[in-house]
Design a protein around this motif. Structure first.
Motif, PDB file in Angstrom:
ATOM      1  N   ARG A  23     -31.222 -69.368 -51.720  1.00 13.62           N
ATOM      2  CA  ARG A  23     -31.760 -69.075 -53.052  1.00 13.62           C
ATOM      3  C   ARG A  23     -30.693 -68.430 -53.934  1.00 13.62           C
ATOM      4  O   ARG A  23     -30.582 -68.747 -55.124  1.00 13.62           O
ATOM      5  CB  ARG A  23     -32.966 -68.145 -52.938  1.00 13.62           C
ATOM      6  N   LEU A  24     -29.900 -67.531 -53.352  1.00 13.14           N
ATOM      7  CA  LEU A  24     -28.854 -66.873 -54.133  1.00 13.14           C
ATOM      8  C   LEU A  24     -27.842 -67.887 -54.664  1.00 13.14           C
ATOM      9  O   LEU A  24     -27.319 -67.730 -55.768  1.00 13.14           O
ATOM     10  CB  LEU A  24     -28.150 -65.821 -53.278  1.00 13.14           C
ATOM     11  N   THR A  26     -28.370 -70.778 -55.717  1.00 12.71           N
ATOM     12  CA  THR A  26     -28.846 -71.478 -56.914  1.00 12.71           C
ATOM     13  C   THR A  26     -28.502 -70.680 -58.171  1.00 12.71           C
ATOM     14  O   THR A  26     -28.418 -71.247 -59.264  1.00 12.71           O
ATOM     15  CB  THR A  26     -30.370 -71.715 -56.857  1.00 12.71           C
ATOM     16  N   HIS A  27     -28.319 -69.363 -58.008  1.00 16.68           N
ATOM     17  CA  HIS A  27     -27.945 -68.502 -59.135  1.00 16.68           C
ATOM     18  C   HIS A  27     -26.424 -68.335 -59.234  1.00 16.68           C
ATOM     19  O   HIS A  27     -25.872 -68.276 -60.333  1.00 16.68           O
ATOM     20  CB  HIS A  27     -28.598 -67.123 -58.997  1.00 16.68           C
ATOM     21  N   GLU A 284     -33.677 -60.118 -58.013  1.00 18.38           N
ATOM     22  CA  GLU A 284     -33.044 -59.421 -59.136  1.00 18.38           C
ATOM     23  C   GLU A 284     -32.164 -58.244 -58.696  1.00 18.38           C
ATOM     24  O   GLU A 284     -31.039 -58.088 -59.177  1.00 18.38           O
ATOM     25  CB  GLU A 284     -34.097 -58.956 -60.145  1.00 18.38           C
ATOM     26  N   LEU A 287     -28.959 -59.656 -57.155  1.00 18.58           N
ATOM     27  CA  LEU A 287     -28.141 -60.320 -58.166  1.00 18.58           C
ATOM     28  C   LEU A 287     -27.455 -59.301 -59.067  1.00 18.58           C
ATOM     29  O   LEU A 287     -26.296 -59.460 -59.446  1.00 18.58           O
ATOM     30  CB  LEU A 287     -29.006 -61.274 -58.996  1.00 18.58           C
ATOM     31  N   GLU A 291     -23.433 -58.761 -59.522  1.00 22.93           N
ATOM     32  CA  GLU A 291     -22.781 -58.711 -60.829  1.00 22.93           C
ATOM     33  C   GLU A 291     -21.975 -57.435 -61.015  1.00 22.93           C
ATOM     34  O   GLU A 291     -20.856 -57.457 -61.547  1.00 22.93           O
ATOM     35  CB  GLU A 291     -23.820 -58.838 -61.934  1.00 22.93           C
TER      36      GLU A 291
END
Length: 294
Positions: A23-24, A26-27, A284, A287, A291
């Motif tokens: 899933r990560l 995909t971001h 979130e 992520l 960042e």
């Protein structure tokens, strides 16, 4: 900056970190291959080896879904012979070995471009006189021990040979005996290699709900039983988390989902449920950490 991905043991529950990483990606496409060191114990060793070899999380998740049944295949005749698992391991190691040999082949630790650290437990370390059992951490950093010549498949199976579930393999058993959460081991190895600016992502395989209501029990071996084993392993995982958190502060992120009911490491029929658990995790926070930190 030196980036570490560490993955816990947990059998079939390894599908949770595989799916979370899928899933990560995909971001943040390709994020898994951005790590410098992959560390794993037991099922985490399978994932660490796959990522160090170059497989993506989608491939590893599909492998768990497709071959979990074969890895944990049992028969009534085996159960009768071993009295379930009283007189012998519940499962053969052969199916897992055949699967890994098919996808990884004869690759050695030294063949890998990425660094890897795999936790195992040596039942007879003959470098001591007299011999003794002790943890062993295989890696492909330059040193005098020659780990780079070790076949990756053999090292992974040594780490995954969970007592009761699988037979002893080449004199080793499951790395989870000493480091079910290999995060602190990976951090120590990175420090030893001279890296100080470190970011560490630690992924668990789901925290089984376990507790005891007993307040003043006068217990012996019979009452403690597997409770003591689970306590030592769960406690060891939490200790590693505490240590990494204190040392690295916000350069460390731990993701460990809480399971609503116990799911054993061999419950391959629960793969669908485990995928749902991974899909329900809010990405979130992780992520945001990526960042800010990477």
């Amino acid at each position: 900056m030196y980036k570490i991905l560490a993955i816990d043991g947990g059998g079939i529950r390894g599908i949770i970190p595989a799916r979370v990483l899928e899933r990560l990606e995909t971001h943040v496409p390709g994020i898994v291959q951005e790590f410098d060191l992959y560390a794993g114990s037991s099922t985490g060793a399978v994932l660490a080896a796959g990522f160090a070899y170059g497989f993506d999380p989608r491939f590893m998740r599909q492998m768990y879904q497709g071959f979990g049944k074969q890895v944990f295949m049992d028969s009534i005749w085996d159960d009768l012979r071993d009295l379930k698992y009283i007189l012998g391991a519940d499962y053969s190691i052969d199916n897992l070995k055949a699967l890994l040999e098919r996808v990884i082949g004869e690759t050695t630790l030294g063949d890998l471009e990425k660094k890897i650290l795999i936790a195992t437990f040596n039942l007879k370390d003959e470098s001591h006189d007299p011999p003794r059992w002790k943890p062993k951490f295989f890696h492909n950093y330059p040193d005098s021990r020659g780990d780079s010549q070790e076949r990756l498949v053999d090292v992974v199976i040594r780490s995954a040979a969970a007592p009761i579930y699988f037979p002893i393999y080449q004199g080793y058993i499951d790395g989870g005996v000493s480091a079910i959460n290999p995060s602190m081991c990976a951090l120590a190895q990175a420090f030893n290699e001279g890296f100080l600016d470190i970011r560490l992502l630690s992924l668990g395989t789901g925290n089984n709900p376990r507790w005891l209501d007993e307040q003043n029990g006068d217990w012996g071996v019979y009452q403690w039983g597997l409770n003591l084993v689970n306590m030592v392993m769960d406690g060891g995982s939490e200790v590693a988390d505490y240590q990494c958190r204190q040392i690295l502060k916000d350069q460390y992120f731990r993701l460990q989902p809480q399971l609503l009911k116990p799911i054993g490491m061999d419950e391959w029929r629960s793969t669908g449920e485990l995928i749902e658990i991974a899909d329900a995790i809010d990405l979130e926070p992780i992520l945001a950490w990526f960042e800010a930190s990477l």
